[in-house]
Design a protein around this motif. Structure first.
Motif, short mmCIF file in Angstrom:
data_model
loop_
_atom_site.label_atom_id
_atom_site.label_comp_id
_atom_site.label_asym_id
_atom_site.label_seq_id
_atom_site.Cartn_x
_atom_site.Cartn_y
_atom_site.Cartn_z
N LYS A 160 -9.13 -7.65 -6.26
CA LYS A 160 -7.96 -7.18 -7.00
C LYS A 160 -8.02 -7.78 -8.40
CE LYS A 160 -5.45 -6.26 -3.00
NZ LYS A 160 -4.35 -5.60 -2.53
N GLY A 203 2.25 0.62 2.04
CA GLY A 203 2.14 -0.53 2.91
C GLY A 203 2.96 -0.44 4.18
N SER A 213 -2.41 -3.54 3.10
CA SER A 213 -2.32 -2.94 1.77
C SER A 213 -2.93 -1.54 1.75
CB SER A 213 -3.03 -3.82 0.75
OG SER A 213 -4.43 -3.69 0.88
N ASP A 214 -2.60 -0.79 0.70
CA ASP A 214 -3.19 0.53 0.52
C ASP A 214 -4.71 0.42 0.43
OD1 ASP A 214 -0.67 1.63 0.52
OD2 ASP A 214 -0.61 2.01 -1.63
#
Length: 90
Positions: free
Chosen positions: A89, A3, A9-10
């Motif tokens: 997620k 990050g 975010s990745d």
């Protein structure tokens, strides 16, 4: 591809570079980072698999036909401005 404190975010990084990765347009180090992320992140891997399958389907369906450059540029511009990818997620 961590990050790095920039709020990205990745997963966001991997997905934003997905098409360049699929087209082999990334530097080796960047491609390696994407590969590592995909190996560890099932939702991103699912997205990658779907996009890769779509790209292959389009390639098979359009092989032998080359669109005029002005049409290709117009389609590319529309895709860049209107394509969204949802990363869930779990």
């Amino acid at each position: 591809m961590t990050g790095q404190g920039d709020g990205v975010s990745d997963c966001d990084r991997a997905i934003s570079q997905l098409y360049a990765f699929l087209d082999h347009e990334l530097k080796a180090a960047d491609a390696d980072e994407i590969r590592e992320h995909l190996a560890a992140c099932e939702p991103c891997l699912d997205t990658f698999d779907a996009e890769q399958a779509l790209k292959e389907l389009v390639r098979r369906g359009c092989s032998g036909e080359v669109a005029p450059e002005h049409l290709r540029a117009k389609i590319h511009a529309v895709i860049e401005t209107s394509t969204t990818v949802e990363v869930r997620k779990f």
